[in-house]
Design an enzyme around this catalytic site. Structure first.
Site, PDB file in Angstrom:
ATOM      1  N   GLU A  55      -0.590 -26.922  -5.888  1.00 31.67           N
ATOM      2  CA  GLU A  55       0.330 -25.856  -6.310  1.00 31.67           C
ATOM      3  C   GLU A  55      -0.264 -24.478  -6.048  1.00 31.67           C
ATOM      4  OE1 GLU A  55       3.914 -24.405  -7.919  1.00 31.67           O
ATOM      5  OE2 GLU A  55       3.371 -26.414  -7.294  1.00 31.67           O
ATOM      6  N   ARG A  56      -1.558 -24.331  -6.279  1.00 27.42           N
ATOM      7  CA  ARG A  56      -2.216 -23.037  -6.028  1.00 27.42           C
ATOM      8  C   ARG A  56      -2.120 -22.660  -4.557  1.00 27.42           C
ATOM      9  NH1 ARG A  56      -6.807 -25.094  -9.680  1.00 27.42           N
ATOM     10  NH2 ARG A  56      -6.243 -24.193 -11.663  1.00 27.42           N
ATOM     11  N   ARG A  81      13.815   6.803   6.443  1.00 27.90           N
ATOM     12  CA  ARG A  81      13.919   7.899   5.464  1.00 27.90           C
ATOM     13  C   ARG A  81      13.235   9.137   6.004  1.00 27.90           C
ATOM     14  NH1 ARG A  81      14.765  11.449   2.028  1.00 27.90           N
ATOM     15  NH2 ARG A  81      14.362  11.216  -0.189  1.00 27.90           N
ATOM     16  N   GLN A  92       3.117   9.060   4.865  1.00 25.41           N
ATOM     17  CA  GLN A  92       2.583   8.023   3.982  1.00 25.41           C
ATOM     18  C   GLN A  92       2.203   6.752   4.725  1.00 25.41           C
ATOM     19  OE1 GLN A  92       5.600   7.324   1.078  1.00 25.41           O
ATOM     20  NE2 GLN A  92       5.479   9.354   0.199  1.00 25.41           N
TER      21      GLN A  92
END
Length: 113
Positions: A55-56, A81, A92
């Site tokens: 699962e990990r 944008r 950024q």
């Protein structure tokens, strides 16, 4: 199980940030008929741990895929944008590219390369 719930068994949901159903299960003096036994008596915790390891790995792979998707969305938004007559990605780009590098490193580690 339904008969035991509330008397010999308690199930407590655990709130998580993601969409994974997680619970705590407590057994108090639960009597189980021998014909309902799965595997060897006393080995249940070991069985659960071996399933958790798989699962990990699945969750880690899901997280890498999620990171890739979010980075693609952030890049597309940063290109689209505009502020001060230029795409915000020009202002950024660093944080997004830093995350993309971390994601690529995680994928390489998962692939064993």
């Amino acid at each position: 199980m339904r008969l035991a719930q509330g008397t010999s068994m308690r199930v407590n949901p655990i709130r998580t940030m993601m969409n994974h159903a997680t619970t705590e299960i407590f057994f108090d003096d639960l009597r189980m008929p021998a014909e309902n036994l799965i595997g060897e008596e006393g080995e249940g915790f070991r069985y659960i741990l071996s399933g958790m390891n798989a699962e990990r790995i699945l969750i880690a792979a899901e997280c890498i895929g999620d990171a890739k998707w979010f980075i693609e969305k952030a890049v597309a938004y940063a290109k689209q944008r505009r502020i001060f007559d230029r795409p915000i990605g020009q202002n950024q780009g660093g944080p997004i590219s830093d995350r993309a590098r971390l994601c690529a490193d995680a994928r390489r580690r998962a692939d064993g390369t």
